[in-house]
Design an enzyme around this catalytic site. Structure first.
Site, PDB file in Angstrom:
ATOM      1  N   ALA A   1       0.104  12.877 -23.218  1.00 32.81           N
ATOM      2  CA  ALA A   1      -0.319  11.536 -23.656  1.00 32.81           C
ATOM      3  C   ALA A   1       0.576  10.984 -24.774  1.00 32.81           C
ATOM      4  O   ALA A   1       0.927   9.816 -24.788  1.00 32.81           O
ATOM      5  CB  ALA A   1      -1.768  11.583 -24.103  1.00 32.81           C
TER       6      ALA A   1
ATOM      7  N   LYS B   1      -1.394   5.818 -23.757  1.00 35.74           N
ATOM      8  CA  LYS B   1      -0.881   6.087 -25.111  1.00 35.74           C
ATOM      9  C   LYS B   1       0.625   5.798 -25.115  1.00 35.74           C
ATOM     10  O   LYS B   1       1.034   4.654 -25.270  1.00 35.74           O
ATOM     11  CB  LYS B   1      -1.171   7.533 -25.521  1.00 35.74           C
TER      12      LYS B   1
ATOM     13  N   HIS C   1     -20.715  12.465 -26.564  1.00 33.18           N
ATOM     14  CA  HIS C   1     -20.428  11.519 -27.646  1.00 33.18           C
ATOM     15  C   HIS C   1     -20.308  10.072 -27.174  1.00 33.18           C
ATOM     16  O   HIS C   1     -20.529   9.151 -27.933  1.00 33.18           O
ATOM     17  CB  HIS C   1     -19.180  11.936 -28.423  1.00 33.18           C
TER      18      HIS C   1
ATOM     19  N   ASP D   1       0.008  18.435 -21.560  1.00 33.18           N
ATOM     20  CA  ASP D   1      -0.805  17.224 -21.617  1.00 33.18           C
ATOM     21  C   ASP D   1       0.013  16.269 -22.483  1.00 33.18           C
ATOM     22  O   ASP D   1       0.129  16.436 -23.696  1.00 33.18           O
ATOM     23  CB  ASP D   1      -2.164  17.564 -22.248  1.00 33.18           C
TER      24      ASP D   1
ATOM     25  N   TYR E   1       0.840  -1.201   0.000  1.00 31.46           N
ATOM     26  CA  TYR E   1       0.000   0.000   0.000  1.00 31.46           C
ATOM     27  C   TYR E   1       0.876   1.252   0.000  1.00 31.46           C
ATOM     28  O   TYR E   1       0.634   2.197  -0.747  1.00 31.46           O
ATOM     29  CB  TYR E   1      -0.895   0.000   1.249  1.00 31.46           C
TER      30      TYR E   1
ATOM     31  N   PHE F   1      -8.002  18.584 -25.514  1.00 26.66           N
ATOM     32  CA  PHE F   1      -8.722  17.324 -25.711  1.00 26.66           C
ATOM     33  C   PHE F   1     -10.077  17.392 -24.996  1.00 26.66           C
ATOM     34  O   PHE F   1     -10.247  18.172 -24.061  1.00 26.66           O
ATOM     35  CB  PHE F   1      -7.880  16.152 -25.194  1.00 26.66           C
ATOM     36  N   ASP F   2     -11.032  16.555 -25.417  1.00 21.08           N
ATOM     37  CA  ASP F   2     -12.403  16.702 -24.896  1.00 21.08           C
ATOM     38  C   ASP F   2     -12.516  16.496 -23.383  1.00 21.08           C
ATOM     39  O   ASP F   2     -13.274  17.198 -22.723  1.00 21.08           O
ATOM     40  CB  ASP F   2     -13.407  15.825 -25.661  1.00 21.08           C
TER      41      ASP F   2
HETATM   42  N1  F0G Z   1      -5.339  14.115 -23.147  1.00 25.24           N
HETATM   43  C1  F0G Z   1      -5.285  13.675 -24.415  1.00 25.24           C
HETATM   44  C2  F0G Z   1      -4.521  14.448 -25.430  1.00 25.24           C
HETATM   45  C3  F0G Z   1      -5.959  12.522 -24.776  1.00 25.24           C
HETATM   46  O1  F0G Z   1      -5.918  12.116 -26.039  1.00 25.24           O
HETATM   47  C4  F0G Z   1      -6.683  11.803 -23.776  1.00 25.24           C
HETATM   48  C5  F0G Z   1      -7.411  10.593 -24.111  1.00 25.24           C
HETATM   49  C6  F0G Z   1      -6.678  12.293 -22.473  1.00 25.24           C
HETATM   50  C7  F0G Z   1      -6.004  13.445 -22.195  1.00 25.24           C
HETATM   51  C8  F0G Z   1      -7.427  11.579 -21.377  1.00 25.24           C
HETATM   52  O2  F0G Z   1      -6.766  10.423 -21.014  1.00 25.24           O
HETATM   53  O3  F0G Z   1      -8.297   8.546 -21.612  1.00 25.24           O
HETATM   54  O4  F0G Z   1      -6.406   8.227 -20.026  1.00 25.24           O
HETATM   55  O5  F0G Z   1      -8.385   9.523 -19.357  1.00 25.24           O
HETATM   56  N2  F0G Z   1      -7.635  10.231 -25.285  1.00 25.24           N
HETATM   57  C9  F0G Z   1      -8.266   9.027 -25.737  1.00 25.24           C
HETATM   58  C10 F0G Z   1      -8.415   9.096 -27.222  1.00 25.24           C
HETATM   59  C11 F0G Z   1      -9.507   8.641 -25.023  1.00 25.24           C
HETATM   60  O6  F0G Z   1      -9.109   8.222 -27.785  1.00 25.24           O
HETATM   61  O7  F0G Z   1      -7.834   9.973 -27.866  1.00 25.24           O
HETATM   62  P1  F0G Z   1      -7.520   9.111 -20.486  1.00 25.24           P
END
Ligand code: F0G
Length: 463
Positions: free
Chosen positions: A217, A258, A450, A215, A72, A124-125
């Site tokens: 990813a 990613k 979406h 960000d 833990y 990102f969304d």
């Molecule tokens: N930032 C970026 C640029 C992303 O592409 C994503 C996720 C996230 C943050 C959020 O990360 O999914 O680990 O919570 N992108 C995926 C996609 C879902 O299909 O592009 P997460």
């Protein structure tokens, strides 16, 4: 003869997939409410919905999984991951989270207030969702070239520094706690940000007294593009480029699904202790104790290994060459796609492809449905459904560019699969003039609609 590139790995285990019949697919997509997120994975032949959490782990990652430390507190897997992050980015402080949006949730809980402005390059969304959920505003400062799919600009993820400076100059700086730069910029097509631009953004945030987070990813793919496209970095290694990139940031959020090449995981890393300490409280509340956050010890272990693999040149070359292979095939068929080709996906310009479908009938979603019906290929709409409604006016937002994203999982599909995807799109392209009607929304969630939206065809096409 120059040898062609080949993947720097071979296959040890395989997973069967099956091409269904068109009538099966017609039935399944109707039952799924014309939302590709609702399909069962065995109803899909080639799954390009996302490159997130869908990569193939290596034998070394599976091995690391077996030696994870599930304590833990004070897990050795936590320290292995912490040391890897430090060696790649230089950041001393880090918090594990269960995925990228959890990192956003923790960070924004610590630093965002109602009415704040968060400038960035086409957030990102989920990032935008977390900002707007807190009644703050995401301000898009992406360069204009990003919205012209034919422009050859090598860095369509860049921030327009004049726009950013206007936002920083014309608002009280305490309302702008952070600028978010997304590497690579997913929303504009997996497009990279240049080192020069990262430097410029950092300079502005220092000048006006705020901070910048990346960000991250797809940070390794971004570094590969810097090496390939920015003259001064041609002879610098990927890991040296990454190290320099992060000297221009105060911290990062990460979706490890990613460029960590793991199936789940994320983290936040910080240059300074103050925000780390603030965020720690929220991490403990939302994610877990600081030495595991939202992750199992074994997952931290395989992430540490994955981060090293994802930052190797040969891996990145084969990865990004496969994306370009699909892009070139589509271009050869005359299909309009975002150029130059991005790092993790090819983005088809659906507005141009299905120019007869009105924007109110969601041409990008219509094309994604057609592609599924044609060949069992699942892609995702990056258009007005994903852009959602304006939080103030509650009206649909219609982005300038509506696209279908073909996201390629890491180390999963062969170029034969890419050939099928390209042929399917080509078949649709040949009959595009007969596709004149799209879909309408029957039911939608208040935010991030979406994922769960229910749709129906507006009416039968005239074919
Ligand atoms: N930032 C970026 C640029 C992303 O592409 C994503 C996720 C996230 C943050 C959020 O990360 O999914 O680990 O919570 N992108 C995926 C996609 C879902 O299909 O592009 P997460």
């Amino acid at each position: 003869m120059k040898l062609p590139y080949a993947e720097p790995f071979k296959t040890k285990m395989v997973e069967s997939i099956r091409l269904s019949s068109k009538s099966e697919r017609q039935d399944w997509i109707e039952k799924a409410g014309y939302n590709l997120f609702n399909l069962h994975s065995d109803q899909v032949f080639i799954d390009l919905l996302t490159d997130s959490g869908t990569g193939a782990m290596s034998d070394k990652q599976w091995g690391a999984l077996m030696t994870g430390d599930e304590s833990y507190a004070g897990s050795s897997s936590y320290f292995r991951l912490k040391n890897t992050i430090k060696s790649l980015t230089g950041f001393d402080y880090f918090l594990p989270t269960h995925q990228g949006r959890a990192a956003e949730n923790v960070l924004f809980s610590a630093i965002l207030k109602e009415g704040d402005l968060i400038p960035g390059n086409a957030h990102f969304d989920t990032t935008k969702g977390h900002i707007e959920f807190r009644k703050a505003h995401a301000v898009d400062c992406t360069v204009r070239s990003a919205y012209d799919t034919e422009s050859p600009d090598p860095f369509k993820g860049n921030i327009d520094l004049n726009l950013l400076e206007d936002v920083l100059k014309n608002n009280p700086i305490e309302k702008i706690p952070v600028v978010i730069v997304t590497l690579t910029c997913n929303t504009t097509g997996g497009q990279p940000v240049s080192m020069e631009n990262l430097k410029g953004v950092y300079h502005l945030t220092q000048k006006y007294g705020t901070r910048v987070f990346f960000d991250s990813a797809r940070f390794a793919e971004n570094a590969y593009f810097i090496k390939e496209r920015e003259e001064a970095y041609r002879n610098i290694t990927i890991r040296e480029i990454i190290k320099e990139m992060y000297t221009y940031a105060d911290g990062m959020t990460m979706s490890s699904k990613k460029d960590g090449i793991v199936n789940i995981g994320g983290f936040i890393a910080f240059k300074e202790k103050d925000w780390f300490e603030k965020a720690t409280t929220y991490n403990i509340m939302f994610e877990g104790f600081i030495t595991y956050g939202g992750m199992a010890g074994r997952d931290m272990n395989s992430l540490a290994q994955g981060l090293m693999e994802a930052t190797g040149y040969e891996y990145l070359e084969s990865r990004i060459s496969q994306v370009a292979y699909l892009g070139k095939k589509l271009t050869d068929y005359g299909i309009p796609v975002q150029k130059p080709y991005g790092g993790h996906a090819i983005f088809v310009n659906a507005g141009k492809f299905l120019s007869k479908v009105p924007r109110e009938e969601f041409p990008a979603q219509t094309l994604a449905i057609e592609l599924y019906l044609e060949a069992g290929v699942r892609a995702v709409e990056i258009g007005a459904i994903m852009a959602d409604r304006d939080p103030d006016t509650k009206k649909n937002r219609y982005p300038e560019l509506v696209m279908v994203r073909l996201a390629i999982p890491r180390r999963v599909y062969s170029n034969n699969h890419m050939d099928v995807v390209a042929a399917a799109l080509s078949n649709i392209y040949e009959r595009r003039d007969q596709i004149t009607r799209g879909v309408k929304i029957l039911k939608e969630a208040p935010i991030l609609r979406h994922f769960t939206v229910k749709l129906a065809p507006v009416e039968k096409n005239t074919e």
